[in-house]
Scaffold this motif. Structure first.
Motif, PDB file in Angstrom:
ATOM      1  N   GLN A  95       0.837  -1.210   0.000  1.00  0.00           N
ATOM      2  CA  GLN A  95       0.000   0.000   0.000  1.00  0.00           C
ATOM      3  C   GLN A  95       0.874   1.263   0.000  1.00  0.00           C
ATOM      4  O   GLN A  95       0.660   2.182  -0.797  1.00  0.00           O
ATOM      5  CB  GLN A  95      -0.901   0.027   1.239  1.00  0.00           C
ATOM      6  CG  GLN A  95      -2.198  -0.756   1.077  1.00  0.00           C
ATOM      7  CD  GLN A  95      -3.051  -0.647   2.327  1.00  0.00           C
ATOM      8  OE1 GLN A  95      -2.583  -0.861   3.437  1.00  0.00           O
ATOM      9  NE2 GLN A  95      -4.311  -0.329   2.147  1.00  0.00           N
ATOM     10  N   GLN A  96       1.866   1.270   0.896  1.00  0.00           N
ATOM     11  CA  GLN A  96       2.732   2.441   1.023  1.00  0.00           C
ATOM     12  C   GLN A  96       3.531   2.684  -0.262  1.00  0.00           C
ATOM     13  O   GLN A  96       3.692   3.828  -0.704  1.00  0.00           O
ATOM     14  CB  GLN A  96       3.695   2.248   2.210  1.00  0.00           C
ATOM     15  CG  GLN A  96       4.438   3.525   2.618  1.00  0.00           C
ATOM     16  CD  GLN A  96       3.482   4.669   2.958  1.00  0.00           C
ATOM     17  OE1 GLN A  96       2.563   4.525   3.759  1.00  0.00           O
ATOM     18  NE2 GLN A  96       3.686   5.826   2.312  1.00  0.00           N
ATOM     19  N   HIS A  97       3.974   1.588  -0.862  1.00  0.00           N
ATOM     20  CA  HIS A  97       4.752   1.683  -2.112  1.00  0.00           C
ATOM     21  C   HIS A  97       3.913   2.333  -3.219  1.00  0.00           C
ATOM     22  O   HIS A  97       4.404   3.207  -3.951  1.00  0.00           O
ATOM     23  CB  HIS A  97       5.210   0.280  -2.539  1.00  0.00           C
ATOM     24  CG  HIS A  97       5.988   0.264  -3.827  1.00  0.00           C
ATOM     25  ND1 HIS A  97       7.316   0.653  -3.886  1.00  0.00           N
ATOM     26  CD2 HIS A  97       5.628  -0.084  -5.097  1.00  0.00           C
ATOM     27  CE1 HIS A  97       7.738   0.554  -5.144  1.00  0.00           C
ATOM     28  NE2 HIS A  97       6.729   0.098  -5.889  1.00  0.00           N
TER      29      HIS A  97
ATOM     30  N   TYR B 268      -0.568   6.951  -6.206  1.00  0.00           N
ATOM     31  CA  TYR B 268      -1.924   6.390  -6.185  1.00  0.00           C
ATOM     32  C   TYR B 268      -2.650   6.835  -4.921  1.00  0.00           C
ATOM     33  O   TYR B 268      -2.048   6.958  -3.853  1.00  0.00           O
ATOM     34  CB  TYR B 268      -1.882   4.857  -6.222  1.00  0.00           C
ATOM     35  CG  TYR B 268      -1.430   4.300  -7.559  1.00  0.00           C
ATOM     36  CD1 TYR B 268      -2.329   4.114  -8.599  1.00  0.00           C
ATOM     37  CD2 TYR B 268      -0.093   3.949  -7.767  1.00  0.00           C
ATOM     38  CE1 TYR B 268      -1.915   3.608  -9.816  1.00  0.00           C
ATOM     39  CE2 TYR B 268       0.340   3.438  -8.989  1.00  0.00           C
ATOM     40  CZ  TYR B 268      -0.577   3.268 -10.003  1.00  0.00           C
ATOM     41  OH  TYR B 268      -0.176   2.776 -11.210  1.00  0.00           O
ATOM     42  N   SER B 269      -3.960   7.050  -5.022  1.00  0.00           N
ATOM     43  CA  SER B 269      -4.742   7.450  -3.850  1.00  0.00           C
ATOM     44  C   SER B 269      -5.014   6.233  -2.969  1.00  0.00           C
ATOM     45  O   SER B 269      -5.006   5.099  -3.442  1.00  0.00           O
ATOM     46  CB  SER B 269      -6.077   8.058  -4.290  1.00  0.00           C
ATOM     47  OG  SER B 269      -6.887   7.075  -4.914  1.00  0.00           O
ATOM     48  N   GLU B 270      -5.255   6.490  -1.697  1.00  0.00           N
ATOM     49  CA  GLU B 270      -5.510   5.380  -0.758  1.00  0.00           C
ATOM     50  C   GLU B 270      -6.728   4.567  -1.173  1.00  0.00           C
ATOM     51  O   GLU B 270      -6.768   3.356  -1.014  1.00  0.00           O
ATOM     52  CB  GLU B 270      -5.711   5.934   0.662  1.00  0.00           C
ATOM     53  CG  GLU B 270      -4.411   6.311   1.336  1.00  0.00           C
ATOM     54  CD  GLU B 270      -4.611   6.650   2.807  1.00  0.00           C
ATOM     55  OE1 GLU B 270      -5.358   5.914   3.489  1.00  0.00           O
ATOM     56  OE2 GLU B 270      -4.020   7.647   3.266  1.00  0.00           O
ATOM     57  N   GLY B 271      -7.744   5.253  -1.724  1.00  0.00           N
ATOM     58  CA  GLY B 271      -8.977   4.570  -2.123  1.00  0.00           C
ATOM     59  C   GLY B 271      -8.776   3.596  -3.270  1.00  0.00           C
ATOM     60  O   GLY B 271      -9.451   2.558  -3.331  1.00  0.00           O
ATOM     61  N   SER B 272      -7.855   3.916  -4.181  1.00  0.00           N
ATOM     62  CA  SER B 272      -7.665   3.046  -5.360  1.00  0.00           C
ATOM     63  C   SER B 272      -6.666   1.924  -5.124  1.00  0.00           C
ATOM     64  O   SER B 272      -6.625   0.960  -5.891  1.00  0.00           O
ATOM     65  CB  SER B 272      -7.205   3.888  -6.557  1.00  0.00           C
ATOM     66  OG  SER B 272      -5.951   4.484  -6.297  1.00  0.00           O
TER      67      SER B 272
ATOM     68  N   ILE C 145      -6.418  -1.932  -6.888  1.00  0.00           N
ATOM     69  CA  ILE C 145      -5.285  -2.311  -7.735  1.00  0.00           C
ATOM     70  C   ILE C 145      -4.652  -3.609  -7.234  1.00  0.00           C
ATOM     71  O   ILE C 145      -4.374  -4.525  -8.012  1.00  0.00           O
ATOM     72  CB  ILE C 145      -4.230  -1.169  -7.764  1.00  0.00           C
ATOM     73  CG1 ILE C 145      -4.796   0.058  -8.488  1.00  0.00           C
ATOM     74  CG2 ILE C 145      -2.943  -1.626  -8.449  1.00  0.00           C
ATOM     75  CD1 ILE C 145      -4.011   1.323  -8.247  1.00  0.00           C
ATOM     76  N   VAL C 146      -4.418  -3.692  -5.916  1.00  0.00           N
ATOM     77  CA  VAL C 146      -3.812  -4.892  -5.321  1.00  0.00           C
ATOM     78  C   VAL C 146      -4.703  -6.116  -5.547  1.00  0.00           C
ATOM     79  O   VAL C 146      -4.234  -7.183  -5.949  1.00  0.00           O
ATOM     80  CB  VAL C 146      -3.541  -4.691  -3.801  1.00  0.00           C
ATOM     81  CG1 VAL C 146      -3.097  -5.990  -3.146  1.00  0.00           C
ATOM     82  CG2 VAL C 146      -2.494  -3.610  -3.598  1.00  0.00           C
ATOM     83  N   SER C 147      -6.001  -5.929  -5.304  1.00  0.00           N
ATOM     84  CA  SER C 147      -6.951  -7.034  -5.481  1.00  0.00           C
ATOM     85  C   SER C 147      -6.963  -7.536  -6.927  1.00  0.00           C
ATOM     86  O   SER C 147      -6.960  -8.744  -7.184  1.00  0.00           O
ATOM     87  CB  SER C 147      -8.350  -6.570  -5.079  1.00  0.00           C
ATOM     88  OG  SER C 147      -9.292  -7.595  -5.288  1.00  0.00           O
TER      89      SER C 147
ATOM     90  N   LYS D  80      -5.433 -11.665 -10.992  1.00  0.00           N
ATOM     91  CA  LYS D  80      -4.809 -12.031 -12.267  1.00  0.00           C
ATOM     92  C   LYS D  80      -3.723 -13.078 -12.072  1.00  0.00           C
ATOM     93  O   LYS D  80      -3.649 -14.062 -12.818  1.00  0.00           O
ATOM     94  CB  LYS D  80      -4.216 -10.784 -12.940  1.00  0.00           C
ATOM     95  CG  LYS D  80      -5.235  -9.924 -13.669  1.00  0.00           C
ATOM     96  CD  LYS D  80      -4.560  -8.888 -14.543  1.00  0.00           C
ATOM     97  CE  LYS D  80      -5.599  -8.178 -15.418  1.00  0.00           C
ATOM     98  NZ  LYS D  80      -4.983  -7.228 -16.340  1.00  0.00           N
ATOM     99  N   GLU D  81      -2.864 -12.863 -11.077  1.00  0.00           N
ATOM    100  CA  GLU D  81      -1.772 -13.805 -10.832  1.00  0.00           C
ATOM    101  C   GLU D  81      -2.302 -15.167 -10.361  1.00  0.00           C
ATOM    102  O   GLU D  81      -1.782 -16.211 -10.739  1.00  0.00           O
ATOM    103  CB  GLU D  81      -0.793 -13.237  -9.791  1.00  0.00           C
ATOM    104  CG  GLU D  81       0.022 -12.053 -10.287  1.00  0.00           C
ATOM    105  CD  GLU D  81       0.829 -12.360 -11.538  1.00  0.00           C
ATOM    106  OE1 GLU D  81       1.356 -13.478 -11.664  1.00  0.00           O
ATOM    107  OE2 GLU D  81       0.918 -11.471 -12.414  1.00  0.00           O
TER     108      GLU D  81
END
Length: 508
Positions: free
Chosen positions: A444-446, A452-456, A460-462, A467-468
């Motif tokens: 998240q911090q990276h 990137y905003s905290e909300g997005s 993105i991570v999900s 995908k992986e």
């Protein structure tokens, strides 16, 4: 066939037109086996269903067709081959219209079953009628043309399916059958009158047919619904499993004692036929499972359009077209088992290559296994067919060919169901493992540090994890399928060496 009197009834332009109609009809039916493969993502999105449910569109057609293939001989003998052929084409066209008009998954699956029921007799009857209208010296050329439509159909299917789904809508992959079906249906009834077969009041094994529909229907429902119903933790899956087992055992006992069986199980007494057919079913199940899975993964994970997924899938066709006539010649000189084993080992190798695909793989990395697979398919398909049919008596060849096609088509439907189910199930396991090993705070911090905003960030991570996980899962499925090809390659050596050649008409 008692067709010597027919030679000469159709000449010149009429003969050429009749041959074109038969070949075109066969091409349409073969095309429909693969045209929906790349359109599943469009269909599932439009009807708001999951990818595993979308696969029912493919498997329902295959199962219905498989059940109807063994009935072709009885239908032709009871009502006349030309009449059955013409009406099958018209019925196929009606259900194609209904498929295109479908507004729910239930309606689409029911209409695909209708397509399969009417489509089943078209392929064997087009082959039989070509043999009836051409004199013996031209039959091999006629069968060459017929075989070409069988090879070209699966190549053009994904390209047409993808292009139509992207540029028009998925409904049109069914509507394009309308002019072809009507033209071929009426042309066949008019042109081929002289090729009509004698009609007799033949008995049909109604009990055997009912049992066949019962256990195959229960098996396919169990495979298709198992994933959503949590498999054997659900009572309905247990009921379907019991119906499948009891129905199958009863069917086998009945068919062994029936005088006019719907499926001649006694042909399994030939070791060569049994092992070659079993290897063919295993190989085709793994092959069909992969060609259903790949377009879906390309579109869901890599962002491919249906058109480009179709192009990539169709790269397999180059090798198939090139090698089919070469393998047919090699099969007359070399041990069929060695050729089949080579083909299956090659298929195992290319499937193993796919087990290392990544989400950033380029087009050529994805296309290379497809191209090599195209060269391998004729090595696996032609020798195994020859080996199976060369093992039986001449008078049993038609029954053996029908039984072999039935098992091959069923294996394809089962392979597709299992491949998509394992892919979906294992993706959940892979996602769970990835999430448990992921340092969320650091990630998240990276991303926040990169603007990137905290909300997005969580979205993105999900998305990345999904995908992986799906890529790891698809690799897992390909690893299993590579093992199935390898098993089929080993099984074939238990079959005795083929003693004789198979007539060209039957080998296809």
């Amino acid at each position: 066939m008692n067709s010597t009197a027919l030679y000469g009834d159709l000449k010149g332009g009429k003969l050429a037109l009749a041959a074109f109609v038969l070949a075109l009809a066969n091409f349409m039916v073969v095309l429909d086996m693969t045209i929906a493969n790349v359109s599943v993502t469009h269909i599932t999105g439009s009807l708001a269903v999951s990818s595993t449910q979308g696969t029912w569109v493919i498997t329902s057609y295959a199962v219905a067709e498989a059940i109807c293939v063994p009935l072709t001989g009885w239908l032709a003998g009871r009502f006349g081959a030309v009449r059955v052929f013409g009406l099958s084409l018209l019925g196929f066209t009606v259900f194609s219209i209904l498929c295109g008009l479908s507004s729910s998954l239930a309606m689409l699956v029911i209409c695909r079953i209708g397509q399969g029921i009417f489509g089943g007799p078209i392929m064997p009857l087009s082959q039989m009628l070509l043999m009836r209208i051409f004199p013996p010296e031209k039959q091999s050329q006629a069968m060459g043309m017929w075989a070409m439509t069988t090879v070209v159909g699966p190549i053009l299917g994904p390209i047409l399916g993808g292009s139509i789904s992207d540029n028009l809508s998925w409904h049109w992959i069914f509507f394009i059958n309308i002019p072809v079906g009507i033209l071929c249906g009426f042309a066949a009834l008019k042109l081929l009158k002289s090729a009509e077969t004698p009609i007799a009041k033949l008995k049909i094994d109604t009990v055997g047919l009912s049992l066949l529909i019962l256990w195959i229907g229960a098996l396919q429902l169990m495979l298709d619904l198992g994933h959503e119903k949590d498999w054997f933790n659900n009572t309905s899956i247990w009921i379907l499993a019991i119906i499948t087992i009891v129905g199958f055992i009863t069917f086998v006992i009945w068919e062994m004692t029936e005088k006019h069986p719907v499926v001649d199980i006694k042909i399994f007494r030939y070791r060569g036929f049994t092992l070659a057919t079993f290897a063919l079913a295993l190989g085709f199940g793994a092959f069909f499972g992969s060609i259903v899975l790949i377009p879906q993964w390309l579109q869901i994970n890599l962002g491919y359009t249906a058109t480009w997924a179709g192009y990539l899938t169709a790269t397999m066709g180059v090798g198939s077209l090139t090698m089919s006539p070469i393998v047919a010649k090699l099969a007359t000189k070399y041990d069929q088992r060695a050729l089949a084993c080579f083909g299956l080992l090659l298929l195992s190798g290319v499937t193993l290559m796919r087990a290392f695909w990544t989400t950033n793989a380029d087009f050529m990395a994805l296309a290379l296994p497809q191209i090599i697979q195209g060269f391998a398919v004729p090595f696996f398909f032609i020798p195994l067919t020859n080996l199976a049919l060369a093992s039986v008596k001449v008078e049993e060849m038609a029954s053996a060919a029908g039984l072999m096609n039935f098992l091959r088509t069923m294996a394809g439907a089962i392979g597709a169901s299992l491949a998509v189910t394992i892919w979906d199930d294992h993706a959940k396991v892979a996602r769970s493992e990835m999430v448990s090993n992921l340092n969320i705070e650091q990630t998240q911090q990276h991303l926040i540090d990169h603007g990137y905003s905290e909300g997005s960030v969580m979205g993105i991570v999900s998305n990345l994890v999904d995908k992986e996980a799906m890529t790891l899962s698809v690799n897992h499925v390909f690893l299993i399928l590579a093992g199935v090809f390898l098993l089929a390659a080993l099984i074939i050596w238990a079959a005795p060496k083929a003693k004789g050649a198979v007539e060209g008409g039957h080998a296809h």
